[in-house]
Design a protein around this motif. Structure first.
Motif, PDB file in Angstrom:
ATOM      1  N   VAL A  89     -47.469 109.357  84.028  1.00 16.07           N
ATOM      2  CA  VAL A  89     -46.764 110.291  84.903  1.00 16.07           C
ATOM      3  C   VAL A  89     -47.132 111.713  84.493  1.00 16.07           C
ATOM      4  CG1 VAL A  89     -44.820 108.753  85.390  1.00 16.07           C
ATOM      5  CG2 VAL A  89     -44.709 110.311  83.432  1.00 16.07           C
ATOM      6  N   VAL A  90     -46.976 112.647  85.428  1.00 16.63           N
ATOM      7  CA  VAL A  90     -47.209 114.062  85.143  1.00 16.63           C
ATOM      8  C   VAL A  90     -45.900 114.689  84.691  1.00 16.63           C
ATOM      9  CG1 VAL A  90     -47.860 116.286  86.137  1.00 16.63           C
ATOM     10  CG2 VAL A  90     -49.069 114.199  86.841  1.00 16.63           C
ATOM     11  N   THR A  91     -45.914 115.379  83.572  1.00 14.56           N
ATOM     12  CA  THR A  91     -44.726 116.058  83.058  1.00 14.56           C
ATOM     13  C   THR A  91     -44.820 117.544  83.393  1.00 14.56           C
ATOM     14  OG1 THR A  91     -44.455 114.460  81.263  1.00 14.56           O
ATOM     15  CG2 THR A  91     -43.355 116.584  81.023  1.00 14.56           C
ATOM     16  N   ALA A  92     -43.825 118.038  84.142  1.00 14.79           N
ATOM     17  CA  ALA A  92     -43.813 119.430  84.599  1.00 14.79           C
ATOM     18  C   ALA A  92     -42.900 120.272  83.712  1.00 14.79           C
ATOM     19  CB  ALA A  92     -43.350 119.503  86.051  1.00 14.79           C
ATOM     20  N   VAL A  93     -43.380 121.448  83.340  1.00 14.62           N
ATOM     21  CA  VAL A  93     -42.639 122.350  82.466  1.00 14.62           C
ATOM     22  C   VAL A  93     -42.599 123.734  83.105  1.00 14.62           C
ATOM     23  CG1 VAL A  93     -42.505 123.389  80.173  1.00 14.62           C
ATOM     24  CG2 VAL A  93     -43.427 121.071  80.432  1.00 14.62           C
ATOM     25  N   ASN A  94     -41.403 124.306  83.197  1.00 13.98           N
ATOM     26  CA  ASN A  94     -41.258 125.664  83.721  1.00 13.98           C
ATOM     27  C   ASN A  94     -41.715 126.681  82.689  1.00 13.98           C
ATOM     28  OD1 ASN A  94     -39.573 125.501  86.420  1.00 13.98           O
ATOM     29  ND2 ASN A  94     -38.690 123.989  85.012  1.00 13.98           N
ATOM     30  N   VAL A  95     -42.421 127.694  83.147  1.00 12.73           N
ATOM     31  CA  VAL A  95     -42.932 128.744  82.270  1.00 12.73           C
ATOM     32  C   VAL A  95     -42.353 130.077  82.715  1.00 12.73           C
ATOM     33  CG1 VAL A  95     -44.992 129.934  81.441  1.00 12.73           C
ATOM     34  CG2 VAL A  95     -45.064 127.464  81.866  1.00 12.73           C
ATOM     35  N   SER A  96     -41.768 130.822  81.790  1.00  5.71           N
ATOM     36  CA  SER A  96     -41.217 132.136  82.116  1.00  5.71           C
ATOM     37  C   SER A  96     -42.329 133.177  82.150  1.00  5.71           C
ATOM     38  CB  SER A  96     -40.165 132.545  81.088  1.00  5.71           C
ATOM     39  OG  SER A  96     -40.796 132.913  79.872  1.00  5.71           O
ATOM     40  N   ALA A  97     -42.046 134.302  82.798  1.00  5.45           N
ATOM     41  CA  ALA A  97     -43.033 135.368  82.894  1.00  5.45           C
ATOM     42  C   ALA A  97     -43.393 135.910  81.505  1.00  5.45           C
ATOM     43  CB  ALA A  97     -42.500 136.492  83.783  1.00  5.45           C
ATOM     44  N   LEU A  98     -42.386 136.138  80.658  1.00  7.98           N
ATOM     45  CA  LEU A  98     -42.654 136.662  79.315  1.00  7.98           C
ATOM     46  C   LEU A  98     -43.515 135.699  78.511  1.00  7.98           C
ATOM     47  CD1 LEU A  98     -39.216 138.215  78.229  1.00  7.98           C
ATOM     48  CD2 LEU A  98     -41.352 139.432  78.703  1.00  7.98           C
ATOM     49  N   GLN A  99     -43.241 134.414  78.636  1.00  9.08           N
ATOM     50  CA  GLN A  99     -44.000 133.400  77.918  1.00  9.08           C
ATOM     51  C   GLN A  99     -45.443 133.356  78.420  1.00  9.08           C
ATOM     52  OE1 GLN A  99     -42.452 129.507  78.596  1.00  9.08           O
ATOM     53  NE2 GLN A  99     -43.582 128.531  76.941  1.00  9.08           N
ATOM     54  N   PHE A 100     -45.610 133.367  79.732  1.00  6.98           N
ATOM     55  CA  PHE A 100     -46.933 133.274  80.346  1.00  6.98           C
ATOM     56  C   PHE A 100     -47.826 134.448  79.946  1.00  6.98           C
ATOM     57  CE2 PHE A 100     -49.799 134.282  83.899  1.00  6.98           C
ATOM     58  CZ  PHE A 100     -50.501 133.092  84.010  1.00  6.98           C
ATOM     59  N   HIS A 101     -47.230 135.634  79.853  1.00  8.03           N
ATOM     60  CA  HIS A 101     -48.026 136.831  79.585  1.00  8.03           C
ATOM     61  C   HIS A 101     -48.262 137.095  78.093  1.00  8.03           C
ATOM     62  CE1 HIS A 101     -48.580 138.201  83.670  1.00  8.03           C
ATOM     63  NE2 HIS A 101     -47.307 137.989  83.922  1.00  8.03           N
ATOM     64  N   LYS A 102     -47.782 136.228  77.213  1.00  8.15           N
ATOM     65  CA  LYS A 102     -48.110 136.365  75.799  1.00  8.15           C
ATOM     66  C   LYS A 102     -49.619 136.148  75.618  1.00  8.15           C
ATOM     67  CE  LYS A 102     -45.598 136.485  72.619  1.00  8.15           C
ATOM     68  NZ  LYS A 102     -45.119 137.630  71.799  1.00  8.15           N
ATOM     69  N   PRO A 103     -50.273 136.983  74.828  1.00  9.30           N
ATOM     70  CA  PRO A 103     -51.738 136.894  74.699  1.00  9.30           C
ATOM     71  C   PRO A 103     -52.248 135.528  74.252  1.00  9.30           C
ATOM     72  CG  PRO A 103     -50.933 138.943  73.742  1.00  9.30           C
ATOM     73  CD  PRO A 103     -49.724 138.128  74.068  1.00  9.30           C
ATOM     74  N   ASP A 104     -51.449 134.808  73.466  1.00 12.90           N
ATOM     75  CA  ASP A 104     -51.921 133.526  72.931  1.00 12.90           C
ATOM     76  C   ASP A 104     -51.419 132.325  73.713  1.00 12.90           C
ATOM     77  OD1 ASP A 104     -49.251 133.716  72.238  1.00 12.90           O
ATOM     78  OD2 ASP A 104     -49.518 132.931  70.195  1.00 12.90           O
ATOM     79  N   PHE A 105     -50.879 132.535  74.932  1.00 15.58           N
ATOM     80  CA  PHE A 105     -50.262 131.416  75.654  1.00 15.58           C
ATOM     81  C   PHE A 105     -51.269 130.301  75.949  1.00 15.58           C
ATOM     82  CE2 PHE A 105     -49.009 129.340  79.698  1.00 15.58           C
ATOM     83  CZ  PHE A 105     -47.873 128.698  79.230  1.00 15.58           C
ATOM     84  N   VAL A 106     -52.427 130.648  76.486  1.00 16.22           N
ATOM     85  CA  VAL A 106     -53.421 129.617  76.825  1.00 16.22           C
ATOM     86  C   VAL A 106     -53.862 128.874  75.564  1.00 16.22           C
ATOM     87  CG1 VAL A 106     -55.702 129.178  77.800  1.00 16.22           C
ATOM     88  CG2 VAL A 106     -54.194 130.876  78.865  1.00 16.22           C
ATOM     89  N   ALA A 107     -54.058 129.612  74.474  1.00 17.28           N
ATOM     90  CA  ALA A 107     -54.471 128.983  73.212  1.00 17.28           C
ATOM     91  C   ALA A 107     -53.400 128.021  72.709  1.00 17.28           C
ATOM     92  CB  ALA A 107     -54.768 130.053  72.165  1.00 17.28           C
ATOM     93  N   ARG A 108     -52.134 128.374  72.889  1.00 21.80           N
ATOM     94  CA  ARG A 108     -51.047 127.502  72.441  1.00 21.80           C
ATOM     95  C   ARG A 108     -51.026 126.209  73.249  1.00 21.80           C
ATOM     96  NH1 ARG A 108     -47.184 130.021  69.166  1.00 21.80           N
ATOM     97  NH2 ARG A 108     -45.575 128.543  69.784  1.00 21.80           N
ATOM     98  N   VAL A 109     -51.242 126.321  74.555  1.00 20.17           N
ATOM     99  CA  VAL A 109     -51.297 125.123  75.396  1.00 20.17           C
ATOM    100  C   VAL A 109     -52.462 124.237  74.967  1.00 20.17           C
ATOM    101  CG1 VAL A 109     -51.650 124.257  77.744  1.00 20.17           C
ATOM    102  CG2 VAL A 109     -50.180 126.244  77.362  1.00 20.17           C
ATOM    103  N   ALA A 110     -53.612 124.836  74.754  1.00 25.14           N
ATOM    104  CA  ALA A 110     -54.793 124.081  74.337  1.00 25.14           C
ATOM    105  C   ALA A 110     -54.559 123.366  73.005  1.00 25.14           C
ATOM    106  CB  ALA A 110     -56.001 125.012  74.234  1.00 25.14           C
ATOM    107  N   GLU A 111     -53.922 124.056  72.053  1.00 23.29           N
ATOM    108  CA  GLU A 111     -53.668 123.463  70.746  1.00 23.29           C
ATOM    109  C   GLU A 111     -52.677 122.304  70.857  1.00 23.29           C
ATOM    110  OE1 GLU A 111     -53.364 122.412  66.808  1.00 23.29           O
ATOM    111  OE2 GLU A 111     -54.951 123.456  67.921  1.00 23.29           O
ATOM    112  N   LEU A 112     -51.648 122.453  71.696  1.00 21.74           N
ATOM    113  CA  LEU A 112     -50.688 121.361  71.892  1.00 21.74           C
ATOM    114  C   LEU A 112     -51.374 120.121  72.454  1.00 21.74           C
ATOM    115  CD1 LEU A 112     -47.413 122.985  73.293  1.00 21.74           C
ATOM    116  CD2 LEU A 112     -47.606 121.491  71.289  1.00 21.74           C
ATOM    117  N   LEU A 113     -52.238 120.323  73.440  1.00 19.01           N
ATOM    118  CA  LEU A 113     -52.951 119.189  74.034  1.00 19.01           C
ATOM    119  C   LEU A 113     -53.856 118.530  72.996  1.00 19.01           C
ATOM    120  CD1 LEU A 113     -53.878 120.767  77.479  1.00 19.01           C
ATOM    121  CD2 LEU A 113     -52.182 118.969  77.074  1.00 19.01           C
ATOM    122  N   ARG A 114     -54.541 119.344  72.211  1.00 18.67           N
ATOM    123  CA  ARG A 114     -55.430 118.800  71.188  1.00 18.67           C
ATOM    124  C   ARG A 114     -54.640 118.036  70.130  1.00 18.67           C
ATOM    125  NH1 ARG A 114     -56.719 119.065  66.364  1.00 18.67           N
ATOM    126  NH2 ARG A 114     -55.154 120.663  65.933  1.00 18.67           N
TER     127      ARG A 114
END
Length: 255
Positions: A89-114
């Motif tokens: 199943v696909v798990t959906a997570v809400n992302v806040s504006a402040l969280q999304f605009h943090k400079p390391d947000f994409v890197a954090r997502v990538a690290e969690l997946l890894r």
């Protein structure tokens, strides 16, 4: 406000937050295809706290970033456990504006997946229209980076913002989520019906999936199915459930 803020920070540190998961259902098959992770907080003095009572305060203070990081980590780890047990199943997570605009947000997502081994296509990040129009070029760059990871992207509360529809052809999103405010009047309210049909037709024309939230009655479900909506969630099928209950239900009703 000070009392809630203090209790909120203490609650996150002491493990008083939890996640429930609301099933997302395919309208054509009746199968569970996804889950939206929803935050729950029980305080020993304040009692059960609804997100509407503390999330706005967390956004004002900036503490929403810490809460959002915790939710994302917990949801991805849970989704990885489900994947390991054969639940697709696909798990959906809400992302806040402040969280999304943090400079390391994409890197954090990538690290969690890894770290968890969750296939990226089984994670969906729900963004609001306002996120995509705040510093539009930076937002586009960030969304494109997330798409390159293979993560699914959904526009939450679609139709309630004040943005131009031009972003729909620029941003690599996968799904539009029809806000519950348009669903509650279905099928009798002609304005709601017209808006919902328009969103569904636009989504399908753009080859996007469309999901309706807040579906509470069988006539609402039938209207959405006949209109060509792909998925729905709401009390008609189930409230948000503890992880173990969701897993049992989804294993019985999943692809």
């Amino acid at each position: 406000r000070m009392r809630i803020d203090h209790a909120m920070r203490q609650g996150l540190a002491e493990g008083r937050f939890g996640l429930h998961f609301q099933p997302q259902i395919c309208l054509s098959t009746g199968r569970v295809v996804g889950a939206e992770a929803l935050l729950r907080w029980s305080d020993p003095e304040l009692g059960e706290m609804a997100p509407a009572d503390f999330i706005p305060l967390a956004e004002e203070s900036g503490f929403i970033v810490a809460i959002g990081d915790w939710v994302l980590r917990e949801a991805v780890e849970r989704a990885a456990q489900w994947h390991g047990r054969g639940l697709r199943v696909v798990t959906a997570v809400n992302v806040s504006a402040l969280q999304f605009h943090k400079p390391d947000f994409v890197a954090r997502v990538a690290e969690l997946l890894r770290h968890t081994g969750l296939p990226p296509q089984q994670l969906e990040l729900e963004l609001t229209e306002s996120i995509l129009i705040q510093d539009a070029q930076e937002a586009l760059t960030r969304v494109e980076a997330l798409a390159l990871l293979g993560v699914r992207l959904s526009i939450d509360d679609f139709g309630t913002g004040y943005s131009s529809l031009a972003y729909l052809k620029r941003v690599p999103i996968h799904q539009l989520k029809i806000d519950r405010s348009f669903i509650s009047g279905l099928p009798g309210d002609e304005s709601d019906a017209a808006i919902v049909r328009a969103i569904i037709e636009m989504g399908r024309a753009l080859r996007l999936q469309v999901i309706a939230e807040g579906v509470e009655t069988e006539p609402q479900r039938l209207f959405l199915k006949r209109a060509g909506c792909h998925h729905y969630q709401g009390f008609l099928f189930a409230r948000a459930l503890p992880a173990a209950e969701f897993e049992r239900l989804a294993l019985a009703r999943s692809p």
